[in-house]
Design a protein around this motif. Structure first.
Motif, PDB file in Angstrom:
ATOM      1  N   ARG A   1      44.941 -20.460  17.505  1.00  0.00           N
ATOM      2  CA  ARG A   1      45.078 -19.228  16.734  1.00  0.00           C
ATOM      3  C   ARG A   1      46.454 -19.238  16.090  1.00  0.00           C
ATOM      4  O   ARG A   1      47.459 -19.026  16.757  1.00  0.00           O
ATOM      5  CB  ARG A   1      44.919 -17.981  17.603  1.00  0.00           C
ATOM      6  N   MET A   2      46.506 -19.554  14.833  1.00  0.00           N
ATOM      7  CA  MET A   2      47.762 -19.680  14.093  1.00  0.00           C
ATOM      8  C   MET A   2      48.761 -20.530  14.886  1.00  0.00           C
ATOM      9  O   MET A   2      49.918 -20.167  15.047  1.00  0.00           O
ATOM     10  CB  MET A   2      48.347 -18.317  13.755  1.00  0.00           C
ATOM     11  N   GLU A   3      48.286 -21.648  15.367  1.00  0.00           N
ATOM     12  CA  GLU A   3      49.118 -22.532  16.182  1.00  0.00           C
ATOM     13  C   GLU A   3      49.704 -23.652  15.317  1.00  0.00           C
ATOM     14  O   GLU A   3      48.970 -24.367  14.636  1.00  0.00           O
ATOM     15  CB  GLU A   3      48.275 -23.144  17.304  1.00  0.00           C
TER      16      GLU A   3
ATOM     17  N   ARG B   1      54.671 -28.943   7.833  1.00  0.00           N
ATOM     18  CA  ARG B   1      54.191 -27.893   8.739  1.00  0.00           C
ATOM     19  C   ARG B   1      52.671 -27.799   8.664  1.00  0.00           C
ATOM     20  O   ARG B   1      52.115 -27.618   7.585  1.00  0.00           O
ATOM     21  CB  ARG B   1      54.816 -26.552   8.382  1.00  0.00           C
ATOM     22  N   ILE B   2      52.026 -27.928   9.818  1.00  0.00           N
ATOM     23  CA  ILE B   2      50.568 -27.831   9.899  1.00  0.00           C
ATOM     24  C   ILE B   2      50.199 -26.746  10.891  1.00  0.00           C
ATOM     25  O   ILE B   2      50.633 -26.779  12.051  1.00  0.00           O
ATOM     26  CB  ILE B   2      49.926 -29.168  10.311  1.00  0.00           C
ATOM     27  N   ILE B   3      49.418 -25.791  10.450  1.00  0.00           N
ATOM     28  CA  ILE B   3      48.919 -24.695  11.279  1.00  0.00           C
ATOM     29  C   ILE B   3      47.419 -24.868  11.447  1.00  0.00           C
ATOM     30  O   ILE B   3      46.709 -25.177  10.482  1.00  0.00           O
ATOM     31  CB  ILE B   3      49.186 -23.324  10.614  1.00  0.00           C
ATOM     32  N   ILE B   4      46.916 -24.673  12.664  1.00  0.00           N
ATOM     33  CA  ILE B   4      45.467 -24.670  12.874  1.00  0.00           C
ATOM     34  C   ILE B   4      45.025 -23.277  13.299  1.00  0.00           C
ATOM     35  O   ILE B   4      45.768 -22.530  13.936  1.00  0.00           O
ATOM     36  CB  ILE B   4      45.014 -25.703  13.927  1.00  0.00           C
ATOM     37  N   ASP B   5      43.809 -22.923  12.923  1.00  0.00           N
ATOM     38  CA  ASP B   5      43.253 -21.635  13.314  1.00  0.00           C
ATOM     39  C   ASP B   5      41.734 -21.742  13.328  1.00  0.00           C
ATOM     40  O   ASP B   5      41.134 -22.382  12.463  1.00  0.00           O
ATOM     41  CB  ASP B   5      43.680 -20.533  12.346  1.00  0.00           C
TER      42      ASP B   5
ATOM     43  N   GLU C   1      58.789 -27.076   1.914  1.00  0.00           N
ATOM     44  CA  GLU C   1      58.600 -25.624   2.032  1.00  0.00           C
ATOM     45  C   GLU C   1      57.133 -25.202   1.957  1.00  0.00           C
ATOM     46  O   GLU C   1      56.832 -24.016   2.028  1.00  0.00           O
ATOM     47  CB  GLU C   1      59.390 -24.908   0.938  1.00  0.00           C
ATOM     48  N   ASP C   2      56.219 -26.156   1.786  1.00  0.00           N
ATOM     49  CA  ASP C   2      54.800 -25.827   1.718  1.00  0.00           C
ATOM     50  C   ASP C   2      54.182 -25.780   3.111  1.00  0.00           C
ATOM     51  O   ASP C   2      54.793 -26.207   4.104  1.00  0.00           O
ATOM     52  CB  ASP C   2      54.063 -26.849   0.857  1.00  0.00           C
ATOM     53  N   LEU C   3      52.976 -25.281   3.179  1.00  0.00           N
ATOM     54  CA  LEU C   3      52.289 -25.107   4.460  1.00  0.00           C
ATOM     55  C   LEU C   3      50.867 -25.642   4.360  1.00  0.00           C
ATOM     56  O   LEU C   3      50.156 -25.364   3.388  1.00  0.00           O
ATOM     57  CB  LEU C   3      52.254 -23.617   4.825  1.00  0.00           C
ATOM     58  N   ILE C   4      50.471 -26.413   5.366  1.00  0.00           N
ATOM     59  CA  ILE C   4      49.089 -26.895   5.478  1.00  0.00           C
ATOM     60  C   ILE C   4      48.397 -26.091   6.567  1.00  0.00           C
ATOM     61  O   ILE C   4      48.898 -26.006   7.693  1.00  0.00           O
ATOM     62  CB  ILE C   4      49.040 -28.391   5.827  1.00  0.00           C
ATOM     63  N   VAL C   5      47.262 -25.511   6.251  1.00  0.00           N
ATOM     64  CA  VAL C   5      46.490 -24.732   7.225  1.00  0.00           C
ATOM     65  C   VAL C   5      45.099 -25.330   7.340  1.00  0.00           C
ATOM     66  O   VAL C   5      44.424 -25.556   6.332  1.00  0.00           O
ATOM     67  CB  VAL C   5      46.397 -23.249   6.819  1.00  0.00           C
ATOM     68  N   ILE C   6      44.680 -25.609   8.568  1.00  0.00           N
ATOM     69  CA  ILE C   6      43.360 -26.193   8.840  1.00  0.00           C
ATOM     70  C   ILE C   6      42.508 -25.147   9.537  1.00  0.00           C
ATOM     71  O   ILE C   6      42.872 -24.640  10.603  1.00  0.00           O
ATOM     72  CB  ILE C   6      43.489 -27.454   9.714  1.00  0.00           C
TER      73      ILE C   6
ATOM     74  N   ALA D   1      39.392 -27.172  14.005  1.00  0.00           N
ATOM     75  CA  ALA D   1      40.696 -26.841  14.585  1.00  0.00           C
ATOM     76  C   ALA D   1      40.967 -27.712  15.810  1.00  0.00           C
ATOM     77  O   ALA D   1      42.086 -28.199  16.006  1.00  0.00           O
ATOM     78  CB  ALA D   1      40.744 -25.362  14.956  1.00  0.00           C
ATOM     79  N   GLY D   2      39.925 -27.917  16.628  1.00  0.00           N
ATOM     80  CA  GLY D   2      40.080 -28.755  17.815  1.00  0.00           C
ATOM     81  C   GLY D   2      40.363 -30.204  17.464  1.00  0.00           C
ATOM     82  O   GLY D   2      41.206 -30.864  18.083  1.00  0.00           O
ATOM     83  N   GLU D   3      39.645 -30.727  16.464  1.00  0.00           N
ATOM     84  CA  GLU D   3      39.887 -32.109  16.041  1.00  0.00           C
ATOM     85  C   GLU D   3      41.306 -32.271  15.503  1.00  0.00           C
ATOM     86  O   GLU D   3      41.972 -33.280  15.758  1.00  0.00           O
ATOM     87  CB  GLU D   3      38.869 -32.520  14.975  1.00  0.00           C
ATOM     88  N   ALA D   4      41.762 -31.266  14.756  1.00  0.00           N
ATOM     89  CA  ALA D   4      43.116 -31.331  14.207  1.00  0.00           C
ATOM     90  C   ALA D   4      44.159 -31.279  15.316  1.00  0.00           C
ATOM     91  O   ALA D   4      45.166 -32.001  15.273  1.00  0.00           O
ATOM     92  CB  ALA D   4      43.331 -30.172  13.231  1.00  0.00           C
ATOM     93  N   ARG D   5      43.931 -30.443  16.300  1.00  0.00           N
ATOM     94  CA  ARG D   5      44.889 -30.359  17.414  1.00  0.00           C
ATOM     95  C   ARG D   5      44.968 -31.684  18.162  1.00  0.00           C
ATOM     96  O   ARG D   5      46.058 -32.173  18.480  1.00  0.00           O
ATOM     97  CB  ARG D   5      44.487 -29.230  18.356  1.00  0.00           C
TER      98      ARG D   5
END
Length: 464
Positions: free
Chosen positions: A323-325, A332-336, A435-440, A447-451
């Motif tokens: 959750r926004m991890e 920067r990579i965020i998964i949700d 300064e950009d952000l990657i969100v998966i 999300a699990g595969e990305a983590r």
């Protein structure tokens, strides 16, 4: 349903460790992975679940339980509730789904995943009674739920916090007799199974209500609220709503200690929680936090001792993967796990409130049973660039090319496809600056595969 090919009388003997137990478990029907699911009393058979529990000693009858249903926020609510109860000194079993990386994430006691040996033994016990079911053995989720309840009973937990799987009325967690039930925000999800009207979905979720068991809900749309009140009256209970019968408010602020965050206030006749920081990011988490606190308050009627100072510490220490991890730093990579239109909207709003970035690159993949068009419309409003891919572990995943076609119908924004998640991450990494952000996002599968991908990459880097 699975039929008797290999002799199930030999199944228990074949389970000698966790690996063989998993092999046996994954032979069973898993509705989370099926492309077509018939939502009826035969497919989701509570009588079968009750029979299974009876054959392994009715462990649920030894437990005091709390049950949470809803479309989004169930896992967050359950996690906050469990952590507060644990800090108050109680042994807490927590059952959630799906998992991100390790199946054992679904079954924890005081934050610790079930041990490999304990999981194997629970599955072995269930396998030993499977021949009692003939041609319709228990499903994957029924086995998981039974294993969780058995483990919690064996560990003599003081309370078990249960996240409902699909719907509520026919979900196998509903066989328990809870002390209190909770309903998170209801929105469109699993529309091909639960229906495409909020009223239909709400009625299924309200199926967890039981006579004389208090129910609590977050604020809902008028049509959903009406259905929840109607079902509560039908079964002989009451449902209270945060922001209505339960005094609830929240505000967003920022300080040096916590940075941008949300604080909530919840007041009842027996509790007064004032300006508690929400440990999870996003305005939507304020509502989940309010629900967890309101449900906690109901447990006081069952002689739970819940000192406010313990509650504050427990809430603050809540952590929840997926959750926004943030799983990678540069870039920067965020998964949700956001997997419907409402949760995608909440995610994008939370990113804007909590994280500074120049450009948002979203890697997206989802299942065929989701509100695909609704999610793509929200992505078009919030993302600067989109890369469509699919989770290799999700047999129901929509093909990236199909997502691209649908996206082009609603947006003129830049988009690409990648055949798998690693390729998508490499593609995104080449396109972003510091300064950009990657969100998966799009599903817990992706999300699990990305983590796991990022954890494995980090581990390889440290070994060099």
């Amino acid at each position: 349903m699975k039929t008797a090919t290999r002799g199930r009388s030999d199944a228990a003997a074949s389970i000698t460790n966790y690996t063989t137990a998993l092999r046996w478990l994954y032979e069973h029907v898993d509705h989370e992975r099926l492309r077509i699911v018939r939502y009826n009393e035969r497919t989701f058979n509570l009588s079968r679940m009750r029979k299974l529990l009876e054959l392994i000693g009715n462990p649920h009858e030894q437990l005091r339980c709390v049950q949470v249903a809803g479309t989004k926020g169930k896992g967050s609510t359950c996690s906050m509730l469990a952590r507060m109860l644990q800090e108050a000194g109680y042994g807490v079993g927590l059952y959630t789904s799906p998992h991100l990386v390790d199946l054992r994430e679904r079954i924890t006691v005081n934050g610790q995943m079930i041990a490999y040996n304990d999981a194997a033994e629970a599955f072995k016990l269930i396998a030993s009674v499977e021949d009692k079911f003939g041609e319709e053995p228990p499903t994957f989720f029924e086995i998981m739920t039974a294993a969780a309840l058995k483990h919690f009973a064996d560990q003599a937990v003081d309370v078990a916090v249960l996240e409902t799987g699909l719907g509520g009325r026919l979900d196998c967690t509903t066989v328990v007799d809870p002390l209190v039930t909770g309903i998170t925000r209801i929105s469109l999800d699993h529309t091909n199974i639960l229906g495409n009207k909020l009223e239909e979905i709400a009625r299924e979720k309200a199926g967890i209500f039981k006579k004389d068991v208090p129910a609590v809900s977050v604020e809902q749309t008028p049509e959903v609220e009406a259905v929840l009140r109607e079902v509560a009256e039908e079964v002989g209970t009451t449902v209270e709503f945060t922001g209505n019968e339960i005094d609830f408010s929240y505000r967003f602020e920022a300080n040096r200690e916590l940075g941008p965050h949300t604080r909530v206030c919840v007041t009842t006749s027996t509790s007064k929680f004032e300006h508690l920081p929400v440990p999870l990011r996003g305005e939507h988490q304020a509502h989940n936090c309010g629900l967890a606190l309101a449900m906690l308050d109901k447990l006081k009627g069952h002689e739970f001792s819940l000192p406010e100072e313990k509650i504050i510490v427990g809430l603050a220490s809540t952590e929840l993967h997926g959750r926004m991890e943030q799983v990678w730093t540069e870039p920067r990579i965020i998964i949700d796990g956001a997997h419907n239109a409402a949760s995608i909207t909440a995610l994008i709003r939370a990113l804007g409130a909590h994280i500074s970035y120049d450009s948002l690159v979203m890697i997206f993949g989802c299942g065929q049973d989701k509100d695909v068009e609704g999610m793509l419309q929200q992505i078009a409003l919030g993302a600067d660039k989109v890369i469509f891919t699919r989770a290799k572990s999700n047999p129901r995943a929509v093909e990236p090319g199909e997502l691209m076609t649908k996206f082009n119908e609603v947006s003129g924004k830049m988009a690409q496809t990648a055949p798998n998640l690693p390729d998508a991450i490499r593609l995104a990494a080449r396109a972003v600056s510091r300064e950009d952000l990657i969100v998966i996002c799009g599903s817990f599968y992706i999300a699990g595969e990305a983590r796991k991908y990022c954890l494995d990459a980090q581990s390889k880097r440290q070994r060099r």
